[in-house]
Design a protein around this motif. Sequence first.
Motif, PDB file in Angstrom:
ATOM      1  N   VAL A 272      -5.523   8.910   9.214  1.00 19.99           N
ATOM      2  CA  VAL A 272      -4.488   9.705   9.225  1.00 19.99           C
ATOM      3  C   VAL A 272      -3.847   9.866  10.616  1.00 19.99           C
ATOM      4  O   VAL A 272      -4.337   9.253  11.637  1.00 19.99           O
ATOM      5  CB  VAL A 272      -5.173  11.196   9.102  1.00 19.99           C
ATOM      6  N   VAL A 273      -2.439   9.772  10.465  1.00 23.24           N
ATOM      7  CA  VAL A 273      -1.691   9.900  11.729  1.00 23.24           C
ATOM      8  C   VAL A 273      -0.739  11.020  11.833  1.00 23.24           C
ATOM      9  O   VAL A 273      -0.332  11.567  10.781  1.00 23.24           O
ATOM     10  CB  VAL A 273      -0.608   8.510  11.765  1.00 23.24           C
ATOM     11  N   LEU A 274      -0.925  11.757  13.003  1.00 21.34           N
ATOM     12  CA  LEU A 274      -0.116  13.003  13.122  1.00 21.34           C
ATOM     13  C   LEU A 274       1.258  12.543  13.765  1.00 21.34           C
ATOM     14  O   LEU A 274       1.163  11.869  15.014  1.00 21.34           O
ATOM     15  CB  LEU A 274      -0.888  13.943  13.907  1.00 21.34           C
ATOM     16  N   LEU A 275       2.091  13.003  13.196  1.00 15.32           N
ATOM     17  CA  LEU A 275       3.612  12.780  13.942  1.00 15.32           C
ATOM     18  C   LEU A 275       4.347  13.984  14.404  1.00 15.32           C
ATOM     19  O   LEU A 275       4.360  14.861  13.704  1.00 15.32           O
ATOM     20  CB  LEU A 275       4.542  11.983  12.746  1.00 15.32           C
ATOM     21  N   ASP A 276       4.598  13.889  15.642  1.00 15.00           N
ATOM     22  CA  ASP A 276       5.219  14.835  16.345  1.00 15.00           C
ATOM     23  C   ASP A 276       4.612  16.182  16.611  1.00 15.00           C
ATOM     24  O   ASP A 276       5.001  17.140  16.665  1.00 15.00           O
ATOM     25  CB  ASP A 276       6.751  15.231  15.723  1.00 15.00           C
ATOM     26  N   TYR A 277       3.172  16.078  16.245  1.00 12.79           N
ATOM     27  CA  TYR A 277       2.540  17.162  16.466  1.00 12.79           C
ATOM     28  C   TYR A 277       0.902  16.661  16.989  1.00 12.79           C
ATOM     29  O   TYR A 277       0.583  15.629  16.199  1.00 12.79           O
ATOM     30  CB  TYR A 277       2.346  18.203  15.276  1.00 12.79           C
ATOM     31  N   GLY A 278       0.341  17.179  18.066  1.00 10.09           N
ATOM     32  CA  GLY A 278      -0.873  16.739  18.406  1.00 10.09           C
ATOM     33  C   GLY A 278      -1.494  17.919  19.140  1.00 10.09           C
ATOM     34  O   GLY A 278      -0.859  18.882  19.640  1.00 10.09           O
ATOM     35  N   ILE A 279      -2.844  17.916  18.733  1.00  8.70           N
ATOM     36  CA  ILE A 279      -3.774  18.847  19.462  1.00  8.70           C
ATOM     37  C   ILE A 279      -4.717  18.014  20.198  1.00  8.70           C
ATOM     38  O   ILE A 279      -5.424  17.074  19.654  1.00  8.70           O
ATOM     39  CB  ILE A 279      -4.579  19.876  18.552  1.00  8.70           C
ATOM     40  N   PRO A 280      -4.691  18.051  21.429  1.00  3.03           N
ATOM     41  CA  PRO A 280      -5.358  16.952  22.276  1.00  3.03           C
ATOM     42  C   PRO A 280      -6.815  16.611  21.915  1.00  3.03           C
ATOM     43  O   PRO A 280      -7.125  15.525  21.798  1.00  3.03           O
ATOM     44  CB  PRO A 280      -5.567  17.835  23.823  1.00  3.03           C
TER      45      PRO A 280
ATOM     46  N   CYS B  85       0.943  -1.084   0.028  1.00 11.07           N
ATOM     47  CA  CYS B  85      -0.100  -0.105   0.023  1.00 11.07           C
ATOM     48  C   CYS B  85       0.839   1.419   0.099  1.00 11.07           C
ATOM     49  O   CYS B  85       1.953   1.193   0.166  1.00 11.07           O
ATOM     50  CB  CYS B  85      -1.086   0.090   1.112  1.00 11.07           C
ATOM     51  N   THR B  86       0.177   2.435  -0.290  1.00  9.60           N
ATOM     52  CA  THR B  86       0.961   3.709  -0.386  1.00  9.60           C
ATOM     53  C   THR B  86       0.744   4.569   0.715  1.00  9.60           C
ATOM     54  O   THR B  86      -0.435   4.861   1.100  1.00  9.60           O
ATOM     55  CB  THR B  86       0.674   4.330  -1.584  1.00  9.60           C
ATOM     56  N   ILE B  87       1.701   5.030   1.435  1.00 12.95           N
ATOM     57  CA  ILE B  87       1.504   6.128   2.488  1.00 12.95           C
ATOM     58  C   ILE B  87       1.902   7.260   2.160  1.00 12.95           C
ATOM     59  O   ILE B  87       2.909   7.611   1.592  1.00 12.95           O
ATOM     60  CB  ILE B  87       2.119   5.502   3.694  1.00 12.95           C
ATOM     61  N   GLY B  88       0.973   8.359   2.235  1.00 14.51           N
ATOM     62  CA  GLY B  88       1.434   9.665   1.974  1.00 14.51           C
ATOM     63  C   GLY B  88       2.089  10.523   3.108  1.00 14.51           C
ATOM     64  O   GLY B  88       1.442  10.152   4.230  1.00 14.51           O
ATOM     65  N   ILE B  89       2.909  11.253   2.975  1.00 17.89           N
ATOM     66  CA  ILE B  89       3.532  11.815   4.137  1.00 17.89           C
ATOM     67  C   ILE B  89       3.387  13.435   3.627  1.00 17.89           C
ATOM     68  O   ILE B  89       4.033  13.774   2.492  1.00 17.89           O
ATOM     69  CB  ILE B  89       5.187  11.594   4.122  1.00 17.89           C
ATOM     70  N   TYR B  90       2.927  14.290   4.561  1.00 24.05           N
ATOM     71  CA  TYR B  90       2.637  15.513   4.153  1.00 24.05           C
ATOM     72  C   TYR B  90       3.370  16.246   5.235  1.00 24.05           C
ATOM     73  O   TYR B  90       3.303  16.063   6.518  1.00 24.05           O
ATOM     74  CB  TYR B  90       1.255  15.684   4.273  1.00 24.05           C
ATOM     75  N   ALA B  91       4.349  17.062   4.800  1.00 22.00           N
ATOM     76  CA  ALA B  91       5.030  17.923   5.644  1.00 22.00           C
ATOM     77  C   ALA B  91       5.341  19.515   5.138  1.00 22.00           C
ATOM     78  O   ALA B  91       5.212  19.695   3.930  1.00 22.00           O
ATOM     79  CB  ALA B  91       6.394  17.484   5.946  1.00 22.00           C
TER      80      ALA B  91
ATOM     81  N   ILE C 209       0.812  13.049   8.905  1.00 17.87           N
ATOM     82  CA  ILE C 209       1.252  14.514   8.651  1.00 17.87           C
ATOM     83  C   ILE C 209       2.424  14.615   9.326  1.00 17.87           C
ATOM     84  O   ILE C 209       2.366  14.432  10.933  1.00 17.87           O
ATOM     85  CB  ILE C 209      -0.039  15.139   8.902  1.00 17.87           C
ATOM     86  N   ILE C 210       3.529  15.436   9.005  1.00 16.55           N
ATOM     87  CA  ILE C 210       4.624  15.674  10.012  1.00 16.55           C
ATOM     88  C   ILE C 210       4.691  16.803  10.374  1.00 16.55           C
ATOM     89  O   ILE C 210       4.531  17.775   9.593  1.00 16.55           O
ATOM     90  CB  ILE C 210       5.998  15.050   9.414  1.00 16.55           C
ATOM     91  N   GLY C 211       4.734  17.120  11.799  1.00 15.84           N
ATOM     92  CA  GLY C 211       5.245  18.565  12.413  1.00 15.84           C
ATOM     93  C   GLY C 211       3.732  19.461  12.414  1.00 15.84           C
ATOM     94  O   GLY C 211       2.644  18.954  12.087  1.00 15.84           O
ATOM     95  N   LYS C 212       4.100  20.456  12.938  1.00 14.09           N
ATOM     96  CA  LYS C 212       3.171  21.480  13.324  1.00 14.09           C
ATOM     97  C   LYS C 212       2.265  21.923  12.029  1.00 14.09           C
ATOM     98  O   LYS C 212       2.909  22.302  11.039  1.00 14.09           O
ATOM     99  CB  LYS C 212       3.617  22.483  13.990  1.00 14.09           C
ATOM    100  N   MET C 213       1.028  21.830  12.139  1.00 18.44           N
ATOM    101  CA  MET C 213       0.069  22.566  11.203  1.00 18.44           C
ATOM    102  C   MET C 213      -0.932  23.376  11.690  1.00 18.44           C
ATOM    103  O   MET C 213      -1.227  23.176  12.845  1.00 18.44           O
ATOM    104  CB  MET C 213      -0.477  21.259  10.257  1.00 18.44           C
ATOM    105  N   LYS C 214      -1.408  24.006  11.079  1.00 18.88           N
ATOM    106  CA  LYS C 214      -2.679  25.088  11.386  1.00 18.88           C
ATOM    107  C   LYS C 214      -3.970  24.046  11.873  1.00 18.88           C
ATOM    108  O   LYS C 214      -4.160  23.043  11.384  1.00 18.88           O
ATOM    109  CB  LYS C 214      -2.986  25.886  10.649  1.00 18.88           C
ATOM    110  N   ARG C 215      -4.399  24.578  13.021  1.00 17.55           N
ATOM    111  CA  ARG C 215      -5.368  23.477  13.486  1.00 17.55           C
ATOM    112  C   ARG C 215      -6.657  23.491  12.608  1.00 17.55           C
ATOM    113  O   ARG C 215      -7.227  22.399  12.285  1.00 17.55           O
ATOM    114  CB  ARG C 215      -5.991  24.266  14.734  1.00 17.55           C
TER     115      ARG C 215
END
Lengths: 334, 354
Positions: free
Chosen positions: A144-152, A60-66, A124-130
């Motif tokens: 979707v998995v957020l990596l190294d950034y989380g909004i509770p 399968c193909t995993i997309g990475i967005y940074a 999705i890697i890193g901080k992004m707008k909420r």
Amino acid sequence: MADVTLNDIAREMHVSAVTVSNALYGKKGVSAETAEAVREKAVELGFDLSKYEKKKRSGCTIGIYASEAYISVGDSFYWELYQKTMYQAARRHCYTMLEIAPMGEENPPFPQMVTEGKIDGLIIIGKMKREFLESVLAAARIPVVLLDYGIPELPADMVLSNNYVGAMRATQYLIDLGHREIGFIGTPTTSENVMSRFLGYRRSLMANHLPYRSEFYVEERDRRTEDVDGIPLPEKLPTAFFASSDYAALFVLEALEARGIRVPADVSMTSYDNYLARRPHSNPFTSYNVDMEQMAKTAVKIILRKIAGDDRKPSFHFVDSELVIRGSARALQK
Amino acid sequence: MRPRKKIKMEDIASQMGVSVVTVSNALSGRKGVSRELREKIVRKADEMGYRSEETVKKSAEPEGKIAILTREEDFAGKSGELTDFSGAALTAEKGRMSGEQPASAELIREARRINYAAVPFEMRGGELPFNPEKMDGMIFLGRMKPETMENYLRCGLPAVGCGFYDLHVQMDYVVDAAYHNMMDLVRYLAGLGHRKITFATVRPGAASSMDKMLGFWASLVRMGLTDFDDQCAIENISKYTAERAAGCAARGEATAIVCTDAGTQREVMRLLGERGMRIPGDISVAACGGLSGIKEEAEAFTACLPDLHGIAERTVHFISRQIRKGAGPSGIHAVAGVMHVGQTTGLCWNQKTR
């Protein structure tokens, strides 16, 4: 209502259960038409196909967005995290696809690889707008998995360094060396990660019955622009600082040296990340390690689990590590 | 206690210089084998560690054994230092809570799922209550003194702490995510329209209470209900008693109270009752963790509870990783709690007037 079984499908289709099983697994001995019809029937009856779909997950193909800001420079924390994620995916026989959020845009565009249906899961890697994260989570029909950034409060799986515990480890180390006046360096309002590190620091003070001294709290960057422009160190210094990142620690080190103050002879320091871009071998700080490899591994593991049909409630996943001892802190003589 | 290479009847036959049929007949007690030869074959089979398919099926012998260690004094229920997870579970084990799944029962079940036998032991003094030669790992259930743990760890067995952590003793820990659970709980109340939320604890010194205080403060900052720069407020939270919370509610200064545990929640509700306040009509009350030892209460109280099952599952996962793969300790692992909505919370009463 009882779960739909292979037998239910078989009865409806007037074929044997073995045929149904073979059809769903894509095994030989079943004509393409029958296989297709069985699959359609299974969906119609609400049969749980996740077990059979698991078979298909490799490849399968995993997309990475940074953010472009992280990727364009190369040799950065996020570049390394991206590389490690890509590697972990490849090890599990998955392809990866990179899409970047253009630099300087207030609202990054919706990831094209999602709209074009090119990927099976998105990291999705890193901080992004909420607002951006919310729109992606609401519209994407893939995991979707957020990596190294989380909004509770976001309903997503989030893989994070164990900010709260890591800050406690770094602060406790100073306390164990005899320090009682420990300052904090960081700007918690700019990031959830730094906020958790600040609270971990406060937690250590509390647990050791040490008072919090606001005069030893130093913000290293502008709250709005996040620019670093001169460190407002207090005139009277504590005996030690916990810095919320090695990057911040570096600025403080320079500011201290400019005043003729030596680390660790005069002031001890511990920090967070165990990562300094472009100077991986000259990091002078005793620092809590952000275990990028384990984080990448966890993110890929979770996304594959979700692609395979795991429907567990999304949650956070903290990756703990250890303090890497270097020479920036010393025991306080009584 | 590692699984050895499986011994077959053929192996015994070739060792004894007899046929496989003879071995089979001897072991199953059939005719055609002399008493003397049968005894020899049985002895040999035993010596070689042969187990028939039937015995394997019948006994389903576990791959290994794990000791679950609990402190004796925890059973007395007097310790304020206990974490909610093990504390509640241990109370439950004393039989006060029927029909619930306590922590060690969850651990035993999870261990069995991966073919390990978990056996609970009460720790008395410094002596190991078991023979370490016959054990594959240890689970410390509930906080213990670091010296006690170090003493136990000297036997060299893999170990995992369950329901607590200690920064000074390096091993794997699986804990309830108290700090984040409190944030979940406050968010839940905010979702009901509450903006005046206060905090209460009857045990401010407990490790998990500190995590919850910080989680509470962080939530208020996130929602813009407290100014981040008012950082001294954090220390004040530790002085927020049940009496204070009830007073706030009576004066209309709070429409919701979050408590650190079921004990605090019970006390807060008692004090509110004395003041003639209705729950949840006048005020909502919720707890973060701390299963009540009383079943009816556990059902009625709104709370973010430790995920007993999830914690047990992770604990067993980490101990088996150490035993089977020889993995080193990987640190502290927090497991998110589960929201239980009972009858002690409701929509904010003055939401419309706002």
